[in-house]
Design a protein around this motif. Structure first.
Motif, PDB file in Angstrom:
ATOM      1  N   ALA A 116      10.859   5.298  -4.461  1.00 41.91           N
ATOM      2  CA  ALA A 116       9.635   4.504  -4.619  1.00 41.91           C
ATOM      3  C   ALA A 116       8.882   4.408  -3.302  1.00 41.91           C
ATOM      4  CB  ALA A 116       9.977   3.107  -5.129  1.00 41.91           C
ATOM      5  N   ASN A 117       9.609   4.255  -2.209  1.00 39.80           N
ATOM      6  CA  ASN A 117       8.948   4.191  -0.900  1.00 39.80           C
ATOM      7  C   ASN A 117       8.195   5.483  -0.614  1.00 39.80           C
ATOM      8  OD1 ASN A 117       9.755   1.583  -0.264  1.00 39.80           O
ATOM      9  ND2 ASN A 117      11.667   2.262   0.705  1.00 39.80           N
ATOM     10  N   ALA A 118       8.828   6.609  -0.896  1.00 39.68           N
ATOM     11  CA  ALA A 118       8.154   7.887  -0.654  1.00 39.68           C
ATOM     12  C   ALA A 118       6.910   8.035  -1.533  1.00 39.68           C
ATOM     13  CB  ALA A 118       9.135   9.038  -0.898  1.00 39.68           C
ATOM     14  N   MET A 119       7.050   7.652  -2.801  1.00 42.32           N
ATOM     15  CA  MET A 119       5.909   7.786  -3.722  1.00 42.32           C
ATOM     16  C   MET A 119       4.766   6.851  -3.320  1.00 42.32           C
ATOM     17  SD  MET A 119       5.833   7.071  -7.823  1.00 42.32           S
ATOM     18  CE  MET A 119       6.138   5.326  -7.524  1.00 42.32           C
ATOM     19  N   PHE A 120       5.093   5.596  -3.017  1.00 47.02           N
ATOM     20  CA  PHE A 120       4.044   4.643  -2.687  1.00 47.02           C
ATOM     21  C   PHE A 120       3.435   4.942  -1.314  1.00 47.02           C
ATOM     22  CE2 PHE A 120       6.138   1.773  -5.874  1.00 47.02           C
ATOM     23  CZ  PHE A 120       5.056   1.699  -6.721  1.00 47.02           C
TER      24      PHE A 120
ATOM     25  N   TYR B 187       2.915   7.859  -0.238  1.00 42.73           N
ATOM     26  CA  TYR B 187       1.929   8.907  -0.565  1.00 42.73           C
ATOM     27  C   TYR B 187       0.672   8.291  -1.170  1.00 42.73           C
ATOM     28  CZ  TYR B 187      -0.159  12.929  -2.919  1.00 42.73           C
ATOM     29  OH  TYR B 187      -1.036  13.876  -3.347  1.00 42.73           O
ATOM     30  N   GLN B 188       0.835   7.315  -2.063  1.00 42.21           N
ATOM     31  CA  GLN B 188      -0.318   6.660  -2.672  1.00 42.21           C
ATOM     32  C   GLN B 188      -1.136   5.890  -1.624  1.00 42.21           C
ATOM     33  OE1 GLN B 188       1.104   4.272  -5.922  1.00 42.21           O
ATOM     34  NE2 GLN B 188       1.343   6.027  -7.311  1.00 42.21           N
ATOM     35  N   LEU B 189      -0.423   5.209  -0.685  1.00 40.14           N
ATOM     36  CA  LEU B 189      -1.146   4.514   0.372  1.00 40.14           C
ATOM     37  C   LEU B 189      -2.034   5.488   1.147  1.00 40.14           C
ATOM     38  CD1 LEU B 189       1.528   2.089   1.917  1.00 40.14           C
ATOM     39  CD2 LEU B 189      -0.463   1.455   0.549  1.00 40.14           C
ATOM     40  N   ARG B 190      -1.506   6.604   1.498  1.00 38.76           N
ATOM     41  CA  ARG B 190      -2.268   7.584   2.281  1.00 38.76           C
ATOM     42  C   ARG B 190      -3.452   8.122   1.472  1.00 38.76           C
ATOM     43  NH1 ARG B 190      -2.352  13.061   3.558  1.00 38.76           N
ATOM     44  NH2 ARG B 190      -2.730  13.485   5.794  1.00 38.76           N
ATOM     45  N   GLN B 191      -3.189   8.445   0.195  1.00 40.12           N
ATOM     46  CA  GLN B 191      -4.277   8.964  -0.626  1.00 40.12           C
ATOM     47  C   GLN B 191      -5.363   7.926  -0.840  1.00 40.12           C
ATOM     48  OE1 GLN B 191      -4.630  12.180  -1.627  1.00 40.12           O
ATOM     49  NE2 GLN B 191      -2.787  12.482  -0.328  1.00 40.12           N
ATOM     50  N   LEU B 192      -4.959   6.663  -1.010  1.00 42.91           N
ATOM     51  CA  LEU B 192      -5.947   5.616  -1.204  1.00 42.91           C
ATOM     52  C   LEU B 192      -6.777   5.422   0.058  1.00 42.91           C
ATOM     53  CD1 LEU B 192      -7.032   3.523  -3.180  1.00 42.91           C
ATOM     54  CD2 LEU B 192      -5.280   1.922  -2.374  1.00 42.91           C
ATOM     55  N   ALA B 193      -6.107   5.485   1.231  1.00 39.47           N
ATOM     56  CA  ALA B 193      -6.859   5.365   2.474  1.00 39.47           C
ATOM     57  C   ALA B 193      -7.823   6.532   2.643  1.00 39.47           C
ATOM     58  CB  ALA B 193      -5.892   5.278   3.657  1.00 39.47           C
ATOM     59  N   LEU B 194      -7.416   7.742   2.283  1.00 38.66           N
ATOM     60  CA  LEU B 194      -8.293   8.907   2.404  1.00 38.66           C
ATOM     61  C   LEU B 194      -9.489   8.810   1.475  1.00 38.66           C
ATOM     62  CD1 LEU B 194      -5.632  11.785   2.709  1.00 38.66           C
ATOM     63  CD2 LEU B 194      -7.137  10.898   4.518  1.00 38.66           C
ATOM     64  N   SER B 195      -9.334   8.124   0.370  1.00 32.67           N
ATOM     65  CA  SER B 195     -10.451   8.004  -0.577  1.00 32.67           C
ATOM     66  C   SER B 195     -11.590   7.147  -0.026  1.00 32.67           C
ATOM     67  CB  SER B 195      -9.956   7.428  -1.899  1.00 32.67           C
ATOM     68  OG  SER B 195      -9.553   6.073  -1.724  1.00 32.67           O
TER      69      SER B 195
ATOM     70  N   SER C 244       6.982  -5.460  -4.382  1.00 30.40           N
ATOM     71  CA  SER C 244       6.602  -4.635  -5.537  1.00 30.40           C
ATOM     72  C   SER C 244       7.506  -3.419  -5.634  1.00 30.40           C
ATOM     73  CB  SER C 244       5.136  -4.208  -5.419  1.00 30.40           C
ATOM     74  OG  SER C 244       4.283  -5.331  -5.410  1.00 30.40           O
ATOM     75  N   ARG C 245       7.758  -2.822  -4.472  1.00 30.08           N
ATOM     76  CA  ARG C 245       8.639  -1.658  -4.467  1.00 30.08           C
ATOM     77  C   ARG C 245      10.082  -2.064  -4.823  1.00 30.08           C
ATOM     78  NH1 ARG C 245       6.836   2.080   0.669  1.00 30.08           N
ATOM     79  NH2 ARG C 245       4.572   2.009   0.314  1.00 30.08           N
ATOM     80  N   ASP C 246      10.548  -3.203  -4.275  1.00 27.36           N
ATOM     81  CA  ASP C 246      11.917  -3.658  -4.571  1.00 27.36           C
ATOM     82  C   ASP C 246      12.089  -3.974  -6.048  1.00 27.36           C
ATOM     83  OD1 ASP C 246      12.486  -3.396  -1.914  1.00 27.36           O
ATOM     84  OD2 ASP C 246      12.151  -5.520  -1.429  1.00 27.36           O
ATOM     85  N   GLU C 247      11.045  -4.591  -6.640  1.00 27.73           N
ATOM     86  CA  GLU C 247      11.138  -4.909  -8.076  1.00 27.73           C
ATOM     87  C   GLU C 247      11.209  -3.640  -8.906  1.00 27.73           C
ATOM     88  OE1 GLU C 247       7.776  -7.303  -8.859  1.00 27.73           O
ATOM     89  OE2 GLU C 247       8.591  -9.106  -7.882  1.00 27.73           O
ATOM     90  N   LEU C 248      10.463  -2.643  -8.526  1.00 31.10           N
ATOM     91  CA  LEU C 248      10.504  -1.376  -9.254  1.00 31.10           C
ATOM     92  C   LEU C 248      11.878  -0.724  -9.142  1.00 31.10           C
ATOM     93  CD1 LEU C 248       8.942   0.757 -10.872  1.00 31.10           C
ATOM     94  CD2 LEU C 248       8.313   1.828  -8.699  1.00 31.10           C
ATOM     95  N   ALA C 249      12.449  -0.717  -7.918  1.00 37.35           N
ATOM     96  CA  ALA C 249      13.778  -0.122  -7.731  1.00 37.35           C
ATOM     97  C   ALA C 249      14.841  -0.915  -8.480  1.00 37.35           C
ATOM     98  CB  ALA C 249      14.118  -0.066  -6.239  1.00 37.35           C
ATOM     99  N   LEU C 250      14.740  -2.263  -8.457  1.00 33.10           N
ATOM    100  CA  LEU C 250      15.706  -3.089  -9.173  1.00 33.10           C
ATOM    101  C   LEU C 250      15.627  -2.858 -10.674  1.00 33.10           C
ATOM    102  CD1 LEU C 250      17.853  -5.288  -9.055  1.00 33.10           C
ATOM    103  CD2 LEU C 250      16.018  -6.989  -9.131  1.00 33.10           C
ATOM    104  N   ALA C 251      14.422  -2.731 -11.180  1.00 27.72           N
ATOM    105  CA  ALA C 251      14.262  -2.473 -12.614  1.00 27.72           C
ATOM    106  C   ALA C 251      14.890  -1.136 -12.994  1.00 27.72           C
ATOM    107  CB  ALA C 251      12.780  -2.491 -12.977  1.00 27.72           C
ATOM    108  N   ALA C 252      14.726  -0.131 -12.127  1.00 24.97           N
ATOM    109  CA  ALA C 252      15.346   1.175 -12.409  1.00 24.97           C
ATOM    110  C   ALA C 252      16.863   1.069 -12.405  1.00 24.97           C
ATOM    111  CB  ALA C 252      14.867   2.201 -11.380  1.00 24.97           C
ATOM    112  N   ALA C 253      17.422   0.302 -11.437  1.00 25.36           N
ATOM    113  CA  ALA C 253      18.874   0.145 -11.380  1.00 25.36           C
ATOM    114  C   ALA C 253      19.397  -0.610 -12.597  1.00 25.36           C
ATOM    115  CB  ALA C 253      19.264  -0.587 -10.096  1.00 25.36           C
ATOM    116  N   LEU C 254      18.674  -1.664 -13.003  1.00 22.27           N
ATOM    117  CA  LEU C 254      19.109  -2.428 -14.186  1.00 22.27           C
ATOM    118  C   LEU C 254      19.054  -1.575 -15.442  1.00 22.27           C
ATOM    119  CD1 LEU C 254      17.513  -5.920 -13.496  1.00 22.27           C
ATOM    120  CD2 LEU C 254      19.914  -5.272 -13.318  1.00 22.27           C
ATOM    121  N   ARG C 255      18.043  -0.754 -15.560  1.00 21.51           N
ATOM    122  CA  ARG C 255      17.976   0.130 -16.731  1.00 21.51           C
ATOM    123  C   ARG C 255      19.149   1.105 -16.753  1.00 21.51           C
ATOM    124  NH1 ARG C 255      12.414   0.088 -15.442  1.00 21.51           N
ATOM    125  NH2 ARG C 255      12.627   2.063 -14.298  1.00 21.51           N
TER     126      ARG C 255
END
Length: 449
Positions: A35-39, A41-49, A131-142
């Protein structure tokens, strides 16, 4: 009562649960890294926009944030540090940070921030780490939820499988329960799991020892009954002769024979009781440091009157100072008494009996006499219960040497019969060196007669 099945069930469920939790932790960390790697990437793309955006009055021209990017916060600064744009005014956002990626703690939470410069303006995009921790926790719980939900089913399956695995033990228990005192056949080892084979072999060894013990007991009982029947029959006959005696002289002679028969019967019973008390399993007796030299002197003093009556020279040869062993003093006294008594009984009048206590790879007791001795062919058989040599003219119960051997075995000692330098029998009881009680400080007293 402890249940192996219950213990295995709890142990296996605990291991499965722990493994599942460790797997969930590993999944959580992996998901967080992804999630950190993906987000990032999104941070960088959003800044470039925002590079080509024109900011007027603190708002970007024709730019909106879609619903999927609502947890991102954007800030834009002029070169002089004046903030031109803030996407979420109510959020506690981090201050202006160095360019590139950084993780900042604002006191109200941790943020992941990406900053860049374009046309002299500084663009900063931030995202809260929760936000990232919640996403990772949700993946682990699933990932772990199905395993946790399956624990009851796993418990039932483990209970059934363990029960099937323990069936060989139930079969062994049923097989043991069918054994009786008259049927001690060994347990079959075929179709027995390799883990149960040592238990079956140990039980078979126990059954074999028990069978031999019961057989020895039955033989002992039968032999004792046979041996006692003869003197009791003789006593009955002697009583009848005393009753029919025609005069006082015949009656006195009959009573003399009766008295001798009673003495022999009493001696046989005493020997039987002594042998029974020395048998393994007849009860543990306390042991102590025993000075064999002192014990030999005591026995010789008790047997001296009998030796003098036959004109036998009875004495103790010079021994060693290291004559202390750990053992049952009363049993050892019986052992020495039987050896000395036999030597006196079978040695002709005017003969000699010597008793020696020495140290030769362990303490030993040696009784030598000038009697007729025992032929080599009979030296092992004389240890059998109730065995008496046909050529022997001395009356006895046939238990003396059997008692000696039993007591010696209790003390991890061996009994050897050989030829004595005096011409008769030499009986030697050799104690193992480990039986020596070397910590005793008492010096035994030597006595000669």
């Amino acid at each position: 009562m402890t249940s192996i099945r219950r213990q295995l069930l709890l142990a296996l469920l605990s291991v499965i649960t722990l493994t599942t939790l460790l797997g969930a932790l590993a999944t959580y960390r992996t998901a967080r890294d992804e999630a950190n790697a993906m987000f990032d990437y999104q941070l960088r793309q959003l800044a470039l926009s925002f590079r080509d955006q024109v900011f007027q009055g603190g708002r970007p021209h024709d730019f909106t944030i879609d619903g999927d990017a609502q947890d991102f916060s954007i800030q834009v600064w002029r070169p002089d540090g004046t903030r031109l744009y803030l996407s979420h005014p109510r959020n506690e956002l981090p201050d202006r940070t160095p360019l590139g990626f950084a993780t900042i703690d604002t006191g109200h939470g941790r943020w992941r921030v990406f900053g860049m410069q374009q046309h002299g303006q500084t663009i900063q995009v931030a995202q809260p780490m929760h936000s990232r921790d919640e996403l990772a926790l949700a993946a682990a719980l699933r990932t772990v939820a199905p395993f946790l939900l399956m624990l009851p089913v796993l418990g039932v399956l483990i209970w059934v499988v363990v029960g099937r695995g323990l069936r060989p033990l139930d079969a062994v228990a049923r097989a043991v329960s069918t054994r009786t005192a008259v049927a001690l056949d060994p347990l079959p080892e075929n179709r027995v799991p390799s883990e149960v084979v040592p238990l079956v072999r140990a039980l078979n060894e126990l059954l074999d020892r028990l069978q031999h013990a019961l057989q020895a007991q039955r033989e002992f009982t039968a032999d004792a009954a046979h041996e006692l029947r003869t003197p009791l029959a003789a006593l009955s006959l002697q009583v009848q002769l005393a009753e029919r005696a025609p005069d006082a002289a015949a009656r006195a002679e009959a009573f003399g024979e009766l008295k001798g028969g009673l003495q022999r019967a009493t001696h046989s019973v005493q020997q039987l009781l002594t042998l029974a008390r020395q048998e393994p399993g007849s009860g543990e007796r306390a042991t102590s440091a025993v000075h064999l030299g002192d014990l030999v002197a005591t026995v010789i003093a008790a047997q001296l009157a009998l030796a003098e009556a036959k004109g036998i020279d009875l004495g103790a040869a010079p021994g060693t100072d290291n004559d202390v062993i750990r053992g049952d003093q009363e049993a050892l006294r019986i052992l020495i008494t039987n050896l000395v008594g036999n030597a006196i009984r079978y040695t002709p009048a005017g003969g000699r009996v010597d008793v020696t206590v020495g140290d030769d790879d362990g303490v030993f007791i040696e009784v030598s006499d000038s009697g007729p001795g025992i032929p080599a062919a009979d030296r092992q058989r004389v240890f059998d219960r109730f065995y008496r040599r046909a050529q022997s003219e001395e009356a006895g119960s046939g238990l003396g040497l059997a008692i000696v051997k039993t007591i010696a075995e209790r003390h991890q000692a061996t009994v050897h019969l050989g030829e004595a330098r005096l011409g008769g029998l030499c009986a030697r009881v050799q104690f193992d060196r480990s039986a020596s009680a070397t910590n005793s400080s008492t010096t035994p007293t030597r006595t000669s007669f």
